[in-house]
Motif scaffolding. Structure first.
Motif, short mmCIF file in Angstrom:
data_model
loop_
_atom_site.label_atom_id
_atom_site.label_comp_id
_atom_site.label_asym_id
_atom_site.label_seq_id
_atom_site.Cartn_x
_atom_site.Cartn_y
_atom_site.Cartn_z
N ASP A 81 0.95 -1.16 0.07
CA ASP A 81 0.10 -0.04 0.04
C ASP A 81 0.92 1.16 -0.11
N PRO A 82 0.75 1.87 -1.11
CA PRO A 82 1.89 3.24 -1.21
C PRO A 82 1.29 4.54 -0.85
N ASN A 83 0.20 4.58 -0.16
CA ASN A 83 -0.49 5.81 0.27
C ASN A 83 0.39 6.60 0.92
N THR A 131 2.22 7.57 -10.25
CA THR A 131 1.12 7.28 -11.08
C THR A 131 1.02 5.71 -10.95
N ARG A 132 1.68 4.94 -10.66
CA ARG A 132 1.59 3.20 -10.73
C ARG A 132 1.47 2.69 -9.30
N GLY A 133 2.20 3.63 -8.32
CA GLY A 133 2.20 3.15 -6.95
C GLY A 133 3.21 1.84 -6.62
N VAL A 134 4.41 1.85 -7.57
CA VAL A 134 5.21 0.55 -7.27
C VAL A 134 6.38 1.06 -6.49
N LEU A 135 6.75 0.10 -6.10
CA LEU A 135 8.22 0.14 -5.24
C LEU A 135 8.20 1.12 -4.12
N PRO A 136 7.08 1.10 -3.37
CA PRO A 136 6.91 2.27 -2.33
C PRO A 136 8.00 1.87 -1.32
N TYR A 137 8.24 0.79 -0.66
CA TYR A 137 9.48 0.49 0.16
C TYR A 137 10.72 1.00 -0.29
N PHE A 138 11.18 0.85 -1.51
CA PHE A 138 12.33 1.46 -1.69
C PHE A 138 12.54 2.62 -1.94
N ALA A 139 11.55 3.43 -2.52
CA ALA A 139 11.36 4.96 -2.63
C ALA A 139 11.63 5.55 -1.55
N ASN A 140 10.75 4.99 -0.42
CA ASN A 140 10.98 5.64 1.08
C ASN A 140 12.26 5.36 1.61
N PHE A 141 12.94 4.13 1.41
CA PHE A 141 14.25 3.90 1.74
C PHE A 141 15.20 4.87 1.38
#
Length: 268
Positions: A81-83, A131-141
């Protein structure tokens, strides 16, 4: 991209612009007597760096909260969940757009084509998250690296105010900058890449598609190479200050102002 993320991008863009043009001059004049004696080009960079510090603190602390408490993202680093992450990335995108406008308006004193490419590449990469909500953990990291930015900016503030390099506050900030830079940009590399390799060959990874896969991996490799180079320069400068061997030569051994800005890394 949803309406919420667009609103956050636009709101942060306006907010950072107001901070640069209104809040920073007033606050800096009130608490720093030397601010008013700076030449115009340094006043612009001072305000820019203050905005950079505020952005770094907001995004960096939000990153830690997500890392510690967002179970959905941590459970599925590729499609969780990328919210909350999208909210944080939207703030950063607003900052990057503000900074691009600032560079364009002050190109003669602040212009740097590499820095522009750096920002555009970051906006492209974060576009996948929004736009796609992908890779939320890695973007945050990656955004955790922003926590080193306040120390880099503080070093510039000391230099702009002509604090001697032997001053205790300058030395302490330099050591803190080296330590925090190492912790949030270098020491985290092994755990980050272990998490990356763990996704290879999984259905979640294949679902990303080649475009997102290539953009993700190549940008991470490039950023880690740059961070390693900057860490070496910072550590070498810090060592010379602590041992008293550098004198004024330390200026040449440390990253330039442009490198410092890249080291703030808005895309890590």
């Amino acid at each position: 991209m949803e309406t919420r993320e667009l609103t956050v991008v636009a709101g942060s863009f306006v907010g950072f612009q107001l901070l640069f043009s209104v809040a920073s001059p007033r606050l800096s004049s009130a608490i720093t007597p030397g601010y008013g004696r700076l030449p115009p080009n340094k006043l612009i960079e001072w305000n820019s760096r203050l905005v950079s510090t505020v952005h770094a603190l907001i995004v960096g602390l939000f990153c830690l909260y997500i890392l510690w408490f967002d179970d959905a993202v941590n459970a599925n680093p590729v499609w969780g969940d990328p919210n909350l992450v999208k909210l944080n990335v939207a703030i950063t995108c607003g900052y990057l757009l503000y900074d691009l406008v600032l560079l364009a308006c002050n190109w003669s004193t602040m212009g740097d084509s590499f820095f522009v490419c750096h920002h555009l590449a970051a906006l492209y990469a974060y576009g996948y998250v929004l736009t796609r909500g992908v890779l939320p953990y890695f973007a945050n990291f990656r955004l955790i690296s922003e926590l080193s930015t306040p120390f880099v900016n503080q070093r510039w503030f000391f230099e702009a105010l002509k604090y001697p390099r032997s001053h205790q506050m300058v030395v302490l900030n330099g050591v803190a900058m080296a330590v925090v830079f190492f912790v949030v940009r270098i020491a985290v590399m092994p755990s980050y890449w272990v998490s990356v390799f763990a996704t290879f060959g999984t259905p979640e990874f294949e679902r990303l598609g080649l475009g997102a896969q290539v953009a993700w991996i190549t940008s991470c490799i490039a950023l880690d190479i740059l961070n390693t180079i900057w860490m070496y320069k910072i550590a070498r400068g810090c060592y010379k200050v602590l041992t008293g061997r550098g004198g004024r030569k330390v200026e040449a051994e440390k990253p330039s102002c442009a490198e410092e800005k890249h080291a703030n890394n808005h895309t890590d």
